[in-house]
Design an enzyme around this catalytic site. Structure first.
Site, PDB file in Angstrom:
ATOM      1  N   GLY A   1      13.865   5.340  -1.394  1.00  0.00           N
ATOM      2  CA  GLY A   1      13.532   4.503  -0.248  1.00  0.00           C
ATOM      3  C   GLY A   1      14.706   3.720   0.304  1.00  0.00           C
ATOM      4  O   GLY A   1      14.554   2.601   0.775  1.00  0.00           O
ATOM      5  N   ALA A   2      15.893   4.313   0.272  1.00  0.00           N
ATOM      6  CA  ALA A   2      17.107   3.569   0.633  1.00  0.00           C
ATOM      7  C   ALA A   2      17.551   3.797   2.069  1.00  0.00           C
ATOM      8  O   ALA A   2      18.693   3.513   2.416  1.00  0.00           O
ATOM      9  CB  ALA A   2      18.242   3.937  -0.318  1.00  0.00           C
TER      10      ALA A   2
ATOM     11  N   ARG B   1      16.437   2.133   4.555  1.00  0.00           N
ATOM     12  CA  ARG B   1      16.359   0.850   5.263  1.00  0.00           C
ATOM     13  C   ARG B   1      16.029  -0.263   4.271  1.00  0.00           C
ATOM     14  O   ARG B   1      15.793  -0.018   3.093  1.00  0.00           O
ATOM     15  CB  ARG B   1      15.290   0.900   6.357  1.00  0.00           C
ATOM     16  CG  ARG B   1      13.882   1.169   5.831  1.00  0.00           C
ATOM     17  CD  ARG B   1      12.828   1.119   6.918  1.00  0.00           C
ATOM     18  NE  ARG B   1      12.966   2.203   7.860  1.00  0.00           N
ATOM     19  CZ  ARG B   1      12.317   3.366   7.758  1.00  0.00           C
ATOM     20  NH1 ARG B   1      11.480   3.581   6.754  1.00  0.00           N
ATOM     21  NH2 ARG B   1      12.481   4.315   8.648  1.00  0.00           N
TER      22      ARG B   1
ATOM     23  N   TYR C   1      -3.463  -2.397  -3.785  1.00  0.00           N
ATOM     24  CA  TYR C   1      -2.012  -2.596  -3.756  1.00  0.00           C
ATOM     25  C   TYR C   1      -1.524  -3.214  -5.058  1.00  0.00           C
ATOM     26  O   TYR C   1      -0.518  -2.776  -5.629  1.00  0.00           O
ATOM     27  CB  TYR C   1      -1.615  -3.482  -2.576  1.00  0.00           C
ATOM     28  CG  TYR C   1      -0.157  -3.889  -2.602  1.00  0.00           C
ATOM     29  CD1 TYR C   1       0.845  -2.944  -2.423  1.00  0.00           C
ATOM     30  CD2 TYR C   1       0.218  -5.218  -2.836  1.00  0.00           C
ATOM     31  CE1 TYR C   1       2.187  -3.301  -2.466  1.00  0.00           C
ATOM     32  CE2 TYR C   1       1.550  -5.581  -2.886  1.00  0.00           C
ATOM     33  CZ  TYR C   1       2.535  -4.627  -2.700  1.00  0.00           C
ATOM     34  OH  TYR C   1       3.860  -4.986  -2.755  1.00  0.00           O
TER      35      TYR C   1
ATOM     36  N   LYS D   1       1.247  -1.713  -7.544  1.00  0.00           N
ATOM     37  CA  LYS D   1       2.530  -2.410  -7.723  1.00  0.00           C
ATOM     38  C   LYS D   1       2.752  -2.778  -9.188  1.00  0.00           C
ATOM     39  O   LYS D   1       3.850  -2.626  -9.729  1.00  0.00           O
ATOM     40  CB  LYS D   1       2.573  -3.662  -6.842  1.00  0.00           C
ATOM     41  CG  LYS D   1       3.982  -4.150  -6.561  1.00  0.00           C
ATOM     42  CD  LYS D   1       4.761  -3.152  -5.722  1.00  0.00           C
ATOM     43  CE  LYS D   1       6.223  -3.520  -5.647  1.00  0.00           C
ATOM     44  NZ  LYS D   1       7.012  -2.539  -4.892  1.00  0.00           N
TER      45      LYS D   1
END
Length: 274
Positions: free
Chosen positions: A12-13, A15, A163, A167
Protein backbone atom coordinates in the site's frame (compact mmCIF):
# COMPACT_ATOMS: atom_id res chain seq x y z
CA UNK A 1 20.59 5.37 10.69
CA UNK A 2 21.85 3.67 7.57
CA UNK A 3 19.66 1.46 5.41
CA UNK A 4 22.10 1.31 2.52
CA UNK A 5 21.52 -1.82 0.40
CA UNK A 6 18.65 -2.92 2.66
CA UNK A 7 15.57 -4.04 0.74
CA UNK A 8 12.14 -3.05 2.03
CA UNK A 9 8.84 -4.61 0.88
CA UNK A 10 6.00 -2.14 1.59
CA UNK A 11 2.34 -2.83 0.93
CA UNK A 12 0.00 0.00 0.00
CA UNK A 13 2.90 2.38 -0.60
CA UNK A 14 1.48 4.30 -3.56
CA UNK A 15 0.28 7.08 -1.24
CA UNK A 16 -0.19 8.18 2.37
CA UNK A 17 1.74 6.76 5.29
CA UNK A 18 3.17 3.89 3.24
CA UNK A 19 4.67 6.28 0.72
CA UNK A 20 6.11 8.51 3.46
CA UNK A 21 7.80 5.52 5.09
CA UNK A 22 9.12 4.44 1.69
CA UNK A 23 10.54 7.91 1.02
CA UNK A 24 12.14 8.11 4.46
CA UNK A 25 13.88 4.75 4.12
CA UNK A 26 14.88 5.48 0.52
CA UNK A 27 16.51 8.72 1.65
CA UNK A 28 18.56 6.58 4.05
CA UNK A 29 19.72 4.27 1.26
CA UNK A 30 17.10 1.51 1.11
CA UNK A 31 15.75 -0.29 -1.95
CA UNK A 32 11.96 -0.13 -1.98
CA UNK A 33 9.39 -2.56 -3.37
CA UNK A 34 6.08 -0.72 -3.79
CA UNK A 35 3.44 -3.44 -3.58
CA UNK A 36 0.08 -1.79 -4.20
CA UNK A 37 -3.01 -2.08 -6.40
CA UNK A 38 -3.02 1.40 -7.93
CA UNK A 39 -1.39 1.31 -11.34
CA UNK A 40 -3.87 3.76 -12.90
CA UNK A 41 -4.81 7.08 -11.24
CA UNK A 42 -7.74 6.84 -8.80
CA UNK A 43 -10.52 9.37 -9.44
CA UNK A 44 -10.41 10.66 -5.84
CA UNK A 45 -7.02 9.60 -4.45
CA UNK A 46 -3.68 10.75 -5.79
CA UNK A 47 -0.73 8.45 -6.42
CA UNK A 48 0.13 5.26 -8.29
CA UNK A 49 2.89 2.70 -7.90
CA UNK A 50 4.72 4.47 -10.72
CA UNK A 51 4.44 8.00 -9.30
CA UNK A 52 5.60 6.62 -5.94
CA UNK A 53 8.60 4.95 -7.60
CA UNK A 54 9.49 8.25 -9.28
CA UNK A 55 9.42 10.09 -5.94
CA UNK A 56 11.63 7.45 -4.33
CA UNK A 57 14.15 7.56 -7.16
CA UNK A 58 14.33 11.36 -6.92
CA UNK A 59 15.50 10.84 -3.34
CA UNK A 60 18.31 8.61 -4.54
CA UNK A 61 16.67 5.29 -3.72
CA UNK A 62 15.97 2.34 -6.00
CA UNK A 63 12.33 1.39 -6.45
CA UNK A 64 10.47 -1.58 -7.88
CA UNK A 65 6.78 -0.86 -8.52
CA UNK A 66 4.65 -4.02 -8.37
CA UNK A 67 0.92 -4.07 -9.00
CA UNK A 68 -0.26 -6.32 -6.17
CA UNK A 69 -3.61 -7.06 -4.60
CA UNK A 70 -2.45 -8.58 -1.33
CA UNK A 71 -5.56 -10.75 -1.23
CA UNK A 72 -4.12 -12.63 -4.22
CA UNK A 73 -1.52 -15.20 -3.15
CA UNK A 74 -0.04 -15.54 -6.64
CA UNK A 75 0.45 -11.78 -7.02
CA UNK A 76 2.13 -11.54 -3.61
CA UNK A 77 4.58 -14.37 -4.29
CA UNK A 78 5.32 -13.03 -7.77
CA UNK A 79 6.22 -9.61 -6.31
CA UNK A 80 8.39 -11.23 -3.62
CA UNK A 81 10.20 -13.30 -6.24
CA UNK A 82 10.78 -10.19 -8.38
CA UNK A 83 12.19 -8.33 -5.40
CA UNK A 84 14.60 -11.14 -4.55
CA UNK A 85 15.68 -11.55 -8.18
CA UNK A 86 16.49 -7.85 -8.52
CA UNK A 87 17.79 -6.93 -5.07
CA UNK A 88 19.02 -10.29 -3.77
CA UNK A 89 16.76 -10.59 -0.74
CA UNK A 90 14.31 -8.89 1.60
CA UNK A 91 15.36 -7.32 4.90
CA UNK A 92 12.27 -5.42 6.02
CA UNK A 93 8.53 -5.79 5.53
CA UNK A 94 6.06 -2.98 6.18
CA UNK A 95 2.47 -4.21 6.41
CA UNK A 96 0.79 -0.91 5.65
CA UNK A 97 -2.06 -1.82 3.26
CA UNK A 98 -5.42 -1.60 4.97
CA UNK A 99 -9.10 -1.28 4.11
CA UNK A 100 -11.44 0.81 6.24
CA UNK A 101 -15.18 1.32 6.52
CA UNK A 102 -16.47 2.79 9.77
CA UNK A 103 -20.00 1.45 9.77
CA UNK A 104 -22.18 -0.39 12.22
CA UNK A 105 -23.19 -4.00 11.82
CA UNK A 106 -26.44 -3.40 9.91
CA UNK A 107 -24.73 -0.92 7.58
CA UNK A 108 -21.81 -3.22 6.75
CA UNK A 109 -22.39 -5.38 3.70
CA UNK A 110 -20.59 -8.71 3.67
CA UNK A 111 -18.54 -7.77 0.61
CA UNK A 112 -17.07 -4.89 2.65
CA UNK A 113 -16.51 -7.21 5.61
CA UNK A 114 -14.68 -9.63 3.31
CA UNK A 115 -12.62 -6.81 1.80
CA UNK A 116 -11.44 -5.54 5.20
CA UNK A 117 -10.60 -9.01 6.49
CA UNK A 118 -9.00 -10.03 3.21
CA UNK A 119 -6.73 -7.00 3.08
CA UNK A 120 -6.08 -6.35 6.76
CA UNK A 121 -5.81 -9.65 8.63
CA UNK A 122 -5.33 -12.14 5.80
CA UNK A 123 -3.15 -9.82 3.70
CA UNK A 124 -0.82 -9.09 6.61
CA UNK A 125 -0.48 -12.80 7.34
CA UNK A 126 0.09 -13.67 3.68
CA UNK A 127 2.72 -11.00 2.98
CA UNK A 128 4.59 -11.83 6.20
CA UNK A 129 4.51 -15.53 5.35
CA UNK A 130 5.68 -14.98 1.78
CA UNK A 131 8.63 -12.85 2.88
CA UNK A 132 9.72 -14.91 5.88
CA UNK A 133 12.06 -17.34 4.03
CA UNK A 134 14.04 -14.32 2.83
CA UNK A 135 13.84 -12.39 6.10
CA UNK A 136 15.35 -15.37 7.90
CA UNK A 137 18.51 -14.85 5.82
CA UNK A 138 18.82 -11.13 6.63
CA UNK A 139 21.28 -9.63 9.12
CA UNK A 140 18.63 -7.48 10.83
CA UNK A 141 15.17 -8.66 9.73
CA UNK A 142 12.10 -6.66 10.72
CA UNK A 143 8.38 -6.85 10.05
CA UNK A 144 6.55 -3.68 11.03
CA UNK A 145 2.74 -3.69 10.86
CA UNK A 146 0.68 -0.53 11.01
CA UNK A 147 -1.87 -1.70 13.53
CA UNK A 148 -3.03 -0.71 17.02
CA UNK A 149 -2.13 -2.00 20.48
CA UNK A 150 -4.27 -4.97 21.41
CA UNK A 151 -7.06 -3.58 23.57
CA UNK A 152 -10.22 -5.62 23.65
CA UNK A 153 -12.51 -3.09 25.30
CA UNK A 154 -16.03 -2.96 23.84
CA UNK A 155 -15.75 0.77 23.10
CA UNK A 156 -13.26 0.08 20.31
CA UNK A 157 -15.68 -2.32 18.63
CA UNK A 158 -19.23 -1.15 19.16
CA UNK A 159 -19.38 1.50 16.41
CA UNK A 160 -17.54 -0.49 13.71
CA UNK A 161 -17.29 -4.15 14.67
CA UNK A 162 -16.16 -5.39 11.26
CA UNK A 163 -13.33 -2.86 10.89
CA UNK A 164 -12.07 -3.36 14.44
CA UNK A 165 -12.03 -7.14 14.02
CA UNK A 166 -10.01 -6.81 10.82
CA UNK A 167 -7.60 -4.22 12.21
CA UNK A 168 -6.93 -6.12 15.43
CA UNK A 169 -6.31 -9.17 13.24
CA UNK A 170 -3.21 -7.37 11.98
CA UNK A 171 -2.06 -6.84 15.57
CA UNK A 172 -2.57 -10.52 16.30
CA UNK A 173 -0.04 -11.31 13.56
CA UNK A 174 2.49 -9.25 15.53
CA UNK A 175 1.59 -11.05 18.75
CA UNK A 176 1.81 -14.56 17.34
CA UNK A 177 4.72 -14.26 14.93
CA UNK A 178 6.91 -12.31 17.36
CA UNK A 179 6.73 -15.35 19.63
CA UNK A 180 6.98 -17.93 16.85
CA UNK A 181 10.09 -16.30 15.33
CA UNK A 182 11.64 -14.98 18.54
CA UNK A 183 15.35 -14.33 18.05
CA UNK A 184 15.03 -14.83 14.29
CA UNK A 185 12.82 -12.02 12.94
CA UNK A 186 11.45 -8.96 14.75
CA UNK A 187 7.69 -8.38 14.56
CA UNK A 188 6.34 -5.07 15.85
CA UNK A 189 3.31 -2.84 15.36
CA UNK A 190 3.21 0.94 15.04
CA UNK A 191 0.18 3.19 15.52
CA UNK A 192 -0.32 6.98 15.60
CA UNK A 193 -1.26 8.93 18.71
CA UNK A 194 -3.41 11.29 16.64
CA UNK A 195 -5.24 11.03 13.36
CA UNK A 196 -2.89 11.31 10.40
CA UNK A 197 -3.78 13.56 7.47
CA UNK A 198 -3.99 11.26 4.47
CA UNK A 199 -6.31 11.44 1.49
CA UNK A 200 -7.59 7.94 2.23
CA UNK A 201 -8.67 8.87 5.77
CA UNK A 202 -10.28 12.08 4.57
CA UNK A 203 -12.10 10.07 1.91
CA UNK A 204 -13.21 7.47 4.49
CA UNK A 205 -14.54 9.90 7.10
CA UNK A 206 -15.69 12.59 4.66
CA UNK A 207 -14.50 15.47 6.82
CA UNK A 208 -11.70 17.61 5.47
CA UNK A 209 -11.92 20.02 8.41
CA UNK A 210 -10.80 17.24 10.76
CA UNK A 211 -7.48 17.15 8.95
CA UNK A 212 -6.53 20.53 10.45
CA UNK A 213 -6.43 18.79 13.82
CA UNK A 214 -4.19 16.02 12.56
CA UNK A 215 -0.49 15.30 12.21
CA UNK A 216 1.41 14.69 8.97
CA UNK A 217 2.38 11.20 7.80
CA UNK A 218 6.04 12.13 8.31
CA UNK A 219 5.72 11.41 12.04
CA UNK A 220 4.93 7.78 11.27
CA UNK A 221 7.81 7.59 8.79
CA UNK A 222 10.31 8.96 11.29
CA UNK A 223 9.05 6.62 14.01
CA UNK A 224 9.23 3.64 11.66
CA UNK A 225 12.84 4.39 10.78
CA UNK A 226 13.76 4.54 14.48
CA UNK A 227 12.19 1.13 15.12
CA UNK A 228 13.68 -0.55 12.04
CA UNK A 229 17.19 0.61 12.93
CA UNK A 230 17.05 -1.35 16.20
CA UNK A 231 18.47 -4.82 16.74
CA UNK A 232 15.90 -7.44 15.79
CA UNK A 233 16.85 -9.68 18.70
CA UNK A 234 16.05 -7.08 21.35
CA UNK A 235 13.17 -5.24 19.67
CA UNK A 236 10.22 -7.51 18.97
CA UNK A 237 6.65 -8.02 20.13
CA UNK A 238 6.02 -4.32 20.77
CA UNK A 239 3.01 -2.12 20.04
CA UNK A 240 4.66 1.25 19.49
CA UNK A 241 3.00 4.68 19.42
CA UNK A 242 4.63 7.14 17.02
CA UNK A 243 5.39 10.10 19.29
CA UNK A 244 6.50 7.85 22.16
CA UNK A 245 9.11 6.25 19.87
CA UNK A 246 10.41 9.65 18.82
CA UNK A 247 10.40 11.00 22.38
CA UNK A 248 12.53 8.04 23.42
CA UNK A 249 14.87 8.92 20.55
CA UNK A 250 15.25 12.46 21.91
CA UNK A 251 12.65 14.43 19.95
CA UNK A 252 11.13 17.19 22.07
CA UNK A 253 9.43 19.45 19.51
CA UNK A 254 6.52 17.81 17.68
CA UNK A 255 5.13 21.02 16.20
CA UNK A 256 6.72 20.30 12.80
CA UNK A 257 4.41 17.32 12.45
CA UNK A 258 1.18 19.32 12.78
CA UNK A 259 -0.87 19.94 9.65
CA UNK A 260 -1.78 23.36 11.06
CA UNK A 261 0.99 24.70 13.32
CA UNK A 262 -1.51 27.06 14.96
CA UNK A 263 -3.63 24.23 16.35
CA UNK A 264 -3.16 23.69 20.08
CA UNK A 265 -1.83 20.26 21.09
CA UNK A 266 -4.98 19.66 23.11
CA UNK A 267 -7.05 20.05 19.95
CA UNK A 268 -5.28 17.26 18.09
CA UNK A 269 -7.74 14.43 17.52
CA UNK A 270 -6.74 11.07 19.03
CA UNK A 271 -6.67 8.21 16.55
CA UNK A 272 -8.90 5.16 16.81
CA UNK A 273 -7.91 2.68 19.52
CA UNK A 274 -5.98 5.32 21.55
Amino acid sequence: MNFKNKTVFITGASRGIGLEIAKKLASLGANIIIAAKTAEPHPKLQGTIFSAAAEIERLGGRALPCMVDIRDENQVFEAVNQAVAIFGGIDIVINNASAIQLTGTLETEMKRFDLMHGVNARGTFLVSRACLPHLLKSENPHVLTLSPPLNFEARWFKHHVAYSMAKFGMSLVTLGMSAEFEGKVAFNSLWPRTIIATAAIEFAVGNGEMMRNARKPTIMADAAAEILARNFKTCSGNYFIDDAVLAEAGVTDFSLYKVDPNVDDRSLIPDFFI
